[in-house]
Design a protein around this motif. Structure first.
Motif, PDB file in Angstrom:
ATOM      1  N   ASN A  46       0.808  -1.213   0.000  1.00  0.00           N
ATOM      2  CA  ASN A  46       0.000   0.000   0.000  1.00  0.00           C
ATOM      3  C   ASN A  46       0.848   1.275   0.000  1.00  0.00           C
ATOM      4  O   ASN A  46       0.354   2.364  -0.305  1.00  0.00           O
ATOM      5  CB  ASN A  46      -0.939  -0.003   1.214  1.00  0.00           C
ATOM      6  N   ARG A  47       2.143   1.138   0.297  1.00  0.00           N
ATOM      7  CA  ARG A  47       3.018   2.323   0.277  1.00  0.00           C
ATOM      8  C   ARG A  47       3.143   2.898  -1.126  1.00  0.00           C
ATOM      9  O   ARG A  47       3.542   4.060  -1.310  1.00  0.00           O
ATOM     10  CB  ARG A  47       4.403   1.971   0.806  1.00  0.00           C
ATOM     11  N   LEU A  48       2.786   2.112  -2.134  1.00  0.00           N
ATOM     12  CA  LEU A  48       2.850   2.599  -3.509  1.00  0.00           C
ATOM     13  C   LEU A  48       1.949   3.818  -3.708  1.00  0.00           C
ATOM     14  O   LEU A  48       2.271   4.727  -4.491  1.00  0.00           O
ATOM     15  CB  LEU A  48       2.428   1.479  -4.476  1.00  0.00           C
TER      16      LEU A  48
ATOM     17  N   MET B 125      -5.363   6.733  -6.176  1.00  0.00           N
ATOM     18  CA  MET B 125      -5.076   6.012  -4.933  1.00  0.00           C
ATOM     19  C   MET B 125      -6.233   5.062  -4.601  1.00  0.00           C
ATOM     20  O   MET B 125      -6.017   3.918  -4.189  1.00  0.00           O
ATOM     21  CB  MET B 125      -4.855   6.994  -3.785  1.00  0.00           C
ATOM     22  N   ARG B 126      -7.475   5.542  -4.796  1.00  0.00           N
ATOM     23  CA  ARG B 126      -8.636   4.691  -4.535  1.00  0.00           C
ATOM     24  C   ARG B 126      -8.646   3.479  -5.464  1.00  0.00           C
ATOM     25  O   ARG B 126      -8.903   2.338  -5.028  1.00  0.00           O
ATOM     26  CB  ARG B 126      -9.921   5.503  -4.742  1.00  0.00           C
ATOM     27  N   ILE B 127      -8.338   3.700  -6.745  1.00  0.00           N
ATOM     28  CA  ILE B 127      -8.317   2.610  -7.716  1.00  0.00           C
ATOM     29  C   ILE B 127      -7.229   1.601  -7.363  1.00  0.00           C
ATOM     30  O   ILE B 127      -7.425   0.387  -7.435  1.00  0.00           O
ATOM     31  CB  ILE B 127      -8.109   3.177  -9.138  1.00  0.00           C
ATOM     32  N   THR B 128      -6.067   2.095  -6.954  1.00  0.00           N
ATOM     33  CA  THR B 128      -4.958   1.196  -6.600  1.00  0.00           C
ATOM     34  C   THR B 128      -5.313   0.354  -5.392  1.00  0.00           C
ATOM     35  O   THR B 128      -5.058  -0.860  -5.362  1.00  0.00           O
ATOM     36  CB  THR B 128      -3.691   2.019  -6.316  1.00  0.00           C
ATOM     37  N   ARG B 129      -5.925   0.984  -4.366  1.00  0.00           N
ATOM     38  CA  ARG B 129      -6.338   0.215  -3.185  1.00  0.00           C
ATOM     39  C   ARG B 129      -7.423  -0.800  -3.534  1.00  0.00           C
ATOM     40  O   ARG B 129      -7.471  -1.897  -2.978  1.00  0.00           O
ATOM     41  CB  ARG B 129      -6.815   1.182  -2.103  1.00  0.00           C
ATOM     42  N   GLN B 130      -8.297  -0.411  -4.454  1.00  0.00           N
ATOM     43  CA  GLN B 130      -9.327  -1.332  -4.923  1.00  0.00           C
ATOM     44  C   GLN B 130      -8.684  -2.525  -5.628  1.00  0.00           C
ATOM     45  O   GLN B 130      -9.099  -3.678  -5.436  1.00  0.00           O
ATOM     46  CB  GLN B 130     -10.263  -0.598  -5.881  1.00  0.00           C
ATOM     47  N   ASP B 131      -7.669  -2.251  -6.426  1.00  0.00           N
ATOM     48  CA  ASP B 131      -6.910  -3.301  -7.109  1.00  0.00           C
ATOM     49  C   ASP B 131      -6.314  -4.258  -6.077  1.00  0.00           C
ATOM     50  O   ASP B 131      -6.457  -5.484  -6.181  1.00  0.00           O
ATOM     51  CB  ASP B 131      -5.810  -2.630  -7.940  1.00  0.00           C
ATOM     52  N   PHE B 132      -5.651  -3.715  -5.064  1.00  0.00           N
ATOM     53  CA  PHE B 132      -5.005  -4.541  -4.042  1.00  0.00           C
ATOM     54  C   PHE B 132      -6.027  -5.339  -3.233  1.00  0.00           C
ATOM     55  O   PHE B 132      -5.751  -6.468  -2.817  1.00  0.00           O
ATOM     56  CB  PHE B 132      -4.176  -3.672  -3.103  1.00  0.00           C
TER      57      PHE B 132
ATOM     58  N   TYR C 193      -9.251  -5.938 -12.384  1.00  0.00           N
ATOM     59  CA  TYR C 193      -9.164  -7.110 -13.260  1.00  0.00           C
ATOM     60  C   TYR C 193     -10.561  -7.707 -13.415  1.00  0.00           C
ATOM     61  O   TYR C 193     -11.356  -7.669 -12.469  1.00  0.00           O
ATOM     62  CB  TYR C 193      -8.215  -8.155 -12.673  1.00  0.00           C
ATOM     63  N   PRO C 194     -10.864  -8.258 -14.587  1.00  0.00           N
ATOM     64  CA  PRO C 194     -12.218  -8.799 -14.817  1.00  0.00           C
ATOM     65  C   PRO C 194     -12.416 -10.159 -14.133  1.00  0.00           C
ATOM     66  O   PRO C 194     -12.695 -11.165 -14.774  1.00  0.00           O
ATOM     67  CB  PRO C 194     -12.285  -8.914 -16.341  1.00  0.00           C
ATOM     68  N   ILE C 195     -12.280 -10.177 -12.800  1.00  0.00           N
ATOM     69  CA  ILE C 195     -12.374 -11.427 -12.050  1.00  0.00           C
ATOM     70  C   ILE C 195     -13.768 -12.033 -12.154  1.00  0.00           C
ATOM     71  O   ILE C 195     -13.930 -13.241 -12.310  1.00  0.00           O
ATOM     72  CB  ILE C 195     -12.007 -11.199 -10.577  1.00  0.00           C
TER      73      ILE C 195
END
Length: 340
Positions: free
Chosen positions: A25-27, A53-60, A139-141
């Protein structure tokens, strides 16, 4: 490009890839205040740091486990003292049981800008040709899960179809094509099975071997089609003669038939043979070239206790010898092993 600048750009990229792969999450703290970017799984252009930042956290959150980046090609560009660009092509291996994503090539463009002595990510553009993700996905999970459910359903259906096809094939391989009763292959298998069972349970095993008398003359007189009908009628009569558990009726070859009877006493075997002989006499298939004017049959009966001292073929040999004696005695009769 100066070696130290190349080393710098590569280190910036490697640090980004490591944090992204490990879902660190430091990214999110490395994005510039003046950020722009897009993710190939959506059709939106993001132009502010907070949203990215929201999209990246959602990705993670969507894929919290570490992912594997398989690098294919990399381009480093030094555009200015405070601006560098990295373009990368790679495969993404997600920790899910589906290789579809890992077969596609992703492209990532990163722009790093020097801001107040720190290199910040000013732009991130990743193109992932996986189709549009559902709302709330990077990702289209969901699409993959739907596809997996569809594939599992298809595999289950195909497995059932294959099992049924194999079952039908097994039946066909063990069935005489003319008479639709057991064939020689099935008899050989069942003989070994029941012989072994008799050894374990100390129970007896009996065999009745039947042969149509003067069958060549029947074919010569009535024709082979009539001969086939005669075999079918005889097979049908045998199969309806009162089947016991484990009993097998099979066509042994040509005009010969066998009835395998496990766990039976000698008197019952004799009664069964006489009953079958009477049933065949009763259907009275016409045969002009015999004294009775109908198709006669001879039968040989064998009765053994399975043991290690002899094999299953001894039962067949004894029944065949008894059948031979029935033929020698004038046909249309029953003989028992070791009896005149």
């Amino acid at each position: 490009m100066r070696p130290n600048r190349q080393q710098l750009i590569r280190s910036l990229f490697d640090e980004y890839i490591e944090m992204y792969s490990s879902r660190d999450n430091r990214l999110t703290h490395r994005f510039s205040e003046n950020f722009s970017g897009y993710a190939g799984s959506s059709d939106l252009l993001v132009n502010n740091r907070k949203e990215w930042m929201r999209i990246t956290r959602q990705d993670f959150a969507q894929v919290p486990e570490r992912i594997h980046i398989e690098m294919l090609d990399l381009s480093l560009q030094d555009l200015a003292d405070n601006l560098v660009v990295v373009t990368a092509f790679f495969h993404i291996h997600l920790p899910i049981p589906n290789p579809m994503l890992s077969r596609e090539t992703a492209r990532l463009v990163l722009i790093f800008r020097l801001e107040h002595k720190d290199w910040m990510i000013a732009h991130s553009g990743i193109s992932i040709p996986y189709g549009l993700a559902h709302k709330g996905e990077i990702y289209p999970i969901a699409q993959l899960e739907e596809r997996n459910v569809e594939l599992e359903s298809m595999i289950k259906a195909r497995t059932c179809e294959l099992a049924e096809a194999n079952r039908q094939l097994e039946i066909l391989s063990n069935t005489d094509s003319l008479t639709n009763i057991g064939n020689r292959r099935l008899f050989d298998m069942m003989l070994q099975t029941e012989w072994s069972r008799g050894q374990r349970s100390n129970s007896s095993l009996a065999l009745i071997m039947l042969d149509i008398d003067h069958f060549k003359q029947f074919n010569d007189h009535y024709g082979h089609l009539a001969g086939d009908d005669c075999l079918k009628q005889l097979a049908s009569t045998l199969s309806q003669s009162g089947r016991r558990a484990g009993e097998l009726v099979a066509r042994y070859g040509g005009e010969e038939f066998v009835i395998l009877l496990p766990n039976i006493d000698k008197q019952t075997v004799l009664d069964t043979a006489q009953h079958i002989h009477q049933l065949i006499q009763a259907i009275a298939i016409p045969h002009a070239d015999t004294d009775l004017g109908i198709v006669p049959v001879s039968a040989g009966v064998a009765y053994l206790q399975p043991s290690n001292q002899q094999n299953a073929l001894e039962l067949v040999r004894q029944a065949d010898a008894a059948l031979y004696r029935a033929k020698s005695a004038g046909r249309n009769c029953i003989r028992v092993m070791n009896e005149k």
